[in-house]
Scaffold this motif. Structure first.
Motif, PDB file in Angstrom:
ATOM      1  N   VAL A  54       0.843  -1.204   0.000  1.00 53.75           N
ATOM      2  CA  VAL A  54       0.000   0.000   0.000  1.00 53.75           C
ATOM      3  C   VAL A  54       0.876   1.251   0.000  1.00 53.75           C
ATOM      4  CG1 VAL A  54      -1.652   1.349   1.354  1.00 53.75           C
ATOM      5  CG2 VAL A  54      -1.951  -1.123   1.121  1.00 53.75           C
ATOM      6  N   MET A  55       1.940   1.250   0.798  1.00 51.87           N
ATOM      7  CA  MET A  55       2.825   2.415   0.861  1.00 51.87           C
ATOM      8  C   MET A  55       3.605   2.588  -0.442  1.00 51.87           C
ATOM      9  SD  MET A  55       4.170   2.018   4.793  1.00 51.87           S
ATOM     10  CE  MET A  55       5.041   3.594   4.834  1.00 51.87           C
ATOM     11  N   GLU A  56       4.061   1.483  -1.048  1.00 57.62           N
ATOM     12  CA  GLU A  56       4.793   1.585  -2.308  1.00 57.62           C
ATOM     13  C   GLU A  56       3.907   2.122  -3.427  1.00 57.62           C
ATOM     14  OE1 GLU A  56       6.957  -1.666  -3.826  1.00 57.62           O
ATOM     15  OE2 GLU A  56       8.372  -1.778  -2.158  1.00 57.62           O
ATOM     16  N   ILE A  57       2.681   1.626  -3.525  1.00 58.25           N
ATOM     17  CA  ILE A  57       1.799   2.027  -4.622  1.00 58.25           C
ATOM     18  C   ILE A  57       1.352   3.475  -4.461  1.00 58.25           C
ATOM     19  CG2 ILE A  57      -0.490   1.668  -5.623  1.00 58.25           C
ATOM     20  CD1 ILE A  57      -0.098  -1.302  -5.293  1.00 58.25           C
ATOM     21  N   THR A  58       0.932   3.849  -3.256  1.00 59.77           N
ATOM     22  CA  THR A  58       0.469   5.223  -3.057  1.00 59.77           C
ATOM     23  C   THR A  58       1.611   6.220  -3.223  1.00 59.77           C
ATOM     24  OG1 THR A  58       0.746   4.946  -0.662  1.00 59.77           O
ATOM     25  CG2 THR A  58      -1.465   4.628  -1.568  1.00 59.77           C
ATOM     26  N   GLY A  59       2.819   5.817  -2.843  1.00 53.87           N
ATOM     27  CA  GLY A  59       3.951   6.725  -2.966  1.00 53.87           C
ATOM     28  C   GLY A  59       4.497   6.849  -4.373  1.00 53.87           C
ATOM     29  N   GLY A  60       4.402   5.775  -5.167  1.00 53.70           N
ATOM     30  CA  GLY A  60       4.964   5.785  -6.511  1.00 53.70           C
ATOM     31  C   GLY A  60       3.944   6.037  -7.603  1.00 53.70           C
ATOM     32  N   ASP A  61       2.899   5.211  -7.645  1.00 54.90           N
ATOM     33  CA  ASP A  61       1.945   5.271  -8.750  1.00 54.90           C
ATOM     34  C   ASP A  61       1.096   6.538  -8.745  1.00 54.90           C
ATOM     35  OD1 ASP A  61       3.004   2.801  -9.075  1.00 54.90           O
ATOM     36  OD2 ASP A  61       1.122   1.695  -9.075  1.00 54.90           O
ATOM     37  N   TRP A  62       0.895   7.146  -7.577  1.00 50.11           N
ATOM     38  CA  TRP A  62       0.006   8.306  -7.487  1.00 50.11           C
ATOM     39  C   TRP A  62       0.752   9.620  -7.316  1.00 50.11           C
ATOM     40  CZ3 TRP A  62      -5.048   7.860  -8.584  1.00 50.11           C
ATOM     41  CH2 TRP A  62      -5.539   6.555  -8.680  1.00 50.11           C
ATOM     42  N   ALA A  63       2.080   9.582  -7.386  1.00 51.92           N
ATOM     43  CA  ALA A  63       2.875  10.795  -7.203  1.00 51.92           C
ATOM     44  C   ALA A  63       2.576  11.832  -8.290  1.00 51.92           C
ATOM     45  CB  ALA A  63       4.367  10.443  -7.194  1.00 51.92           C
ATOM     46  N   THR A  64       2.517  11.391  -9.539  1.00 49.53           N
ATOM     47  CA  THR A  64       2.272  12.338 -10.634  1.00 49.53           C
ATOM     48  C   THR A  64       0.877  12.940 -10.555  1.00 49.53           C
ATOM     49  OG1 THR A  64       1.625  10.484 -12.058  1.00 49.53           O
ATOM     50  CG2 THR A  64       3.907  11.239 -12.202  1.00 49.53           C
ATOM     51  N   PHE A  65      -0.117  12.133 -10.140  1.00 45.61           N
ATOM     52  CA  PHE A  65      -1.484  12.648 -10.022  1.00 45.61           C
ATOM     53  C   PHE A  65      -1.586  13.714  -8.930  1.00 45.61           C
ATOM     54  CE2 PHE A  65      -2.253   8.436 -11.927  1.00 45.61           C
ATOM     55  CZ  PHE A  65      -3.015   8.811 -13.019  1.00 45.61           C
ATOM     56  N   ARG A  66      -0.780  13.572  -7.882  1.00 47.84           N
ATOM     57  CA  ARG A  66      -0.766  14.586  -6.826  1.00 47.84           C
ATOM     58  C   ARG A  66      -0.395  15.954  -7.406  1.00 47.84           C
ATOM     59  NH1 ARG A  66      -1.920  17.604  -2.413  1.00 47.84           N
ATOM     60  NH2 ARG A  66      -0.138  18.045  -1.072  1.00 47.84           N
ATOM     61  N   LEU A  67       0.593  15.993  -8.304  1.00 50.61           N
ATOM     62  CA  LEU A  67       1.039  17.269  -8.857  1.00 50.61           C
ATOM     63  C   LEU A  67       0.095  17.792  -9.938  1.00 50.61           C
ATOM     64  CD1 LEU A  67       3.613  16.559  -7.240  1.00 50.61           C
ATOM     65  CD2 LEU A  67       4.923  17.590  -9.097  1.00 50.61           C
ATOM     66  N   THR A  68      -0.407  16.908 -10.810  1.00 52.91           N
ATOM     67  CA  THR A  68      -1.279  17.380 -11.894  1.00 52.91           C
ATOM     68  C   THR A  68      -2.659  17.777 -11.374  1.00 52.91           C
ATOM     69  OG1 THR A  68      -1.932  15.090 -12.382  1.00 52.91           O
ATOM     70  CG2 THR A  68      -0.135  16.049 -13.684  1.00 52.91           C
ATOM     71  N   ASP A  69      -3.266  16.943 -10.535  1.00 50.04           N
ATOM     72  CA  ASP A  69      -4.642  17.173 -10.111  1.00 50.04           C
ATOM     73  C   ASP A  69      -4.754  18.173  -8.965  1.00 50.04           C
ATOM     74  OD1 ASP A  69      -4.857  15.118 -11.919  1.00 50.04           O
ATOM     75  OD2 ASP A  69      -6.362  14.010 -10.789  1.00 50.04           O
ATOM     76  N   ASP A  70      -3.778  18.180  -8.065  1.00 50.24           N
ATOM     77  CA  ASP A  70      -3.864  19.058  -6.893  1.00 50.24           C
ATOM     78  C   ASP A  70      -3.180  20.407  -7.105  1.00 50.24           C
ATOM     79  OD1 ASP A  70      -5.167  16.962  -5.745  1.00 50.24           O
ATOM     80  OD2 ASP A  70      -3.625  16.472  -4.273  1.00 50.24           O
ATOM     81  N   PHE A  71      -2.129  20.429  -7.933  1.00 48.99           N
ATOM     82  CA  PHE A  71      -1.370  21.669  -8.124  1.00 48.99           C
ATOM     83  C   PHE A  71      -1.456  22.219  -9.547  1.00 48.99           C
ATOM     84  CE2 PHE A  71       1.078  19.542  -4.637  1.00 48.99           C
ATOM     85  CZ  PHE A  71       0.741  20.443  -3.630  1.00 48.99           C
TER      86      PHE A  71
END
Length: 403
Positions: free
Chosen positions: A227-244
């Motif tokens: 869970v920590m590996e997937i949330t930290g790696g696979d969703w990193a780009t979405f954090r920047l595109t969708d939130d910022f």
């Protein structure tokens, strides 16, 4: 514990196992990186391809369930030898498929065998690591990461050269067949010596029978780590595109930061483990990962988020090498512990992306979705690993003094 120097046979086996990790990562990345072309070749939509990937991945859970029995009967060397043949033959089938049915046949073979290969090479790696003065499990997993990078770059080159997926994966199959012919020839020939230490006594339950609690806790630890590996790696780009509102190029830097952090720690983790001990390094990694997730997912600043994902990569890097090593050291039938943990990990790999995506698709931000899954997983991982450490410490599972 004072360990003798590796024998020439063990040194050759170490090189072979290291090559196995690298080649395994490269083979897997070779077809993952060409997913759009494979999807178009078999004529399915994006959703359909995702469903087919989920169906194929589920075969790994079945393989993990039988891994202990298969490896105990056949030995790790024979599994890796037979597995090399099966993996090499499945690549052209995956690359040349013109229908979902044929593609699934190739993927079923690859995923089923890959689970057995994964467990067997980690067993051999753990055994050789235990016979050395310094551990090597983190670096072996680092080589797997480098193999993934190499396979991905090979796919980029194949695309640039206009190679079809069939020709590309046929070339990969030929190259890896040559490499694996060397690898499997120099692997450890016997599983009997194991870690070169007296086998730890099993933890007994209340009725005096061996307790399955340490194994259950390891399975839970593996799922929390995924869970920590997937949330930290696979969703990193979405954090920047969708939130910022970052551009795709800037958002990619988040995944790069995560990957750089993970790779750096995997190649530096073994020396830190020598200084801090197994649990000392694990506690440090958990602390770094937790700080990373807080800054990456909750601080409303793009630059801070990038630094946070780098810290997440540093922190989570040592989780899987440690857990694989712990599972390999459990008393009992060879491969049984690793097989059970592998099955749990693969279940988490199937569930986590859907769960995080579903939450991120609500009114919550991507960062909030990451935090809701990652921070409880960090707490859960801390609790179960500390609990297991207390259970197994009297049996001297680690074969080394705790610091």
């Amino acid at each position: 514990m004072d360990r003798p120097r590796l024998s020439p046979t063990d040194r050759r086996a170490l090189v072979a196992v290291a090559a196995q990790f690298f080649v395994n990562g490269a083979m897997t990345a070779s077809f993952i990186a060409r997913a759009p072309q494979l999807r178009d070749r078999i004529g399915v939509s994006v959703d359909g391809y995702g469903l087919l990937m989920t169906v194929a991945a589920s075969v790994g859970i079945v393989s993990s369930a039988f891994a202990g029995r298969i490896i105990h009967t056949a030995t790790t060397r024979r599994v890796l030898q037979a597995g090399a043949v099966a993996l090499v033959l499945s690549l052209p089938i995956i690359g040349g498929a013109r229908s979902p049915a044929v593609w699934l046949i190739g993927m079923f073979v690859y995923v089923f065998v890959d689970a057995l290969v994964d467990i067997s090479m980690n067993l051999q790696g753990s055994w050789i690591s235990a016979r050395r003065h310094t551990p090597i499990m983190n670096r072996l997993h680092g080589l797997w990461s480098l193999g993934m990078l190499s396979g991905g770059l090979g796919a980029v080159a194949a695309n640039a050269a206009g190679l079809s997926t069939f020709v590309h994966l046929l070339i990969v199959a030929i190259v890896t067949a040559v490499a694996l012919a060397f690898v499997t020839h120099h692997l450890l020939t016997s599983d009997l010596e194991g870690h070169g230490e007296p086998e730890a006594a099993p933890v007994n339950g209340r009725n005096g029978a061996p307790s399955r609690l340490p194994l259950v806790l390891l399975v839970a630890a593996g799922m929390f780590a995924v869970v920590m590996e997937i949330t930290g790696g696979d969703w990193a780009t979405f954090r920047l595109t969708d939130d910022f509102g970052a551009t795709a190029a800037v958002a990619s830097a988040a995944f790069v930061a995560y990957t750089v952090g993970m790779t750096a720690m995997r190649f530096g983790g073994d020396s830190l483990q020598t200084r801090l001990g197994r649990m000392g390094l694990h506690r440090l990694s958990l602390a770094i990962a937790t700080v990373g997730f807080v800054t990456a997912s909750l601080v409303p600043n793009q630059t801070v988020s990038l630094v946070g994902f780098f810290l997440v990569g540093l922190g989570v890097a040592t989780f899987m090498p440690k857990l694989y090593d712990d599972a390999a050291r459990l008393p009992g039938r060879r491969g049984a512990g690793l097989g059970a943990m592998s099955g749990g990990i693969r279940v988490a790999f199937l569930i986590t992306p859907v769960a995080v995506g579903g939450l991120a698709g609500t009114s919550l931000s991507v960062g909030s979705a990451i935090a809701i899954f990652a921070l409880p997983a960090a707490l859960g991982l801390a609790l179960v690993t500390e609990w297991n450490d207390r259970l197994l410490r009297p049996t001297a599972l680690t074969g080394e003094a705790e610091r």
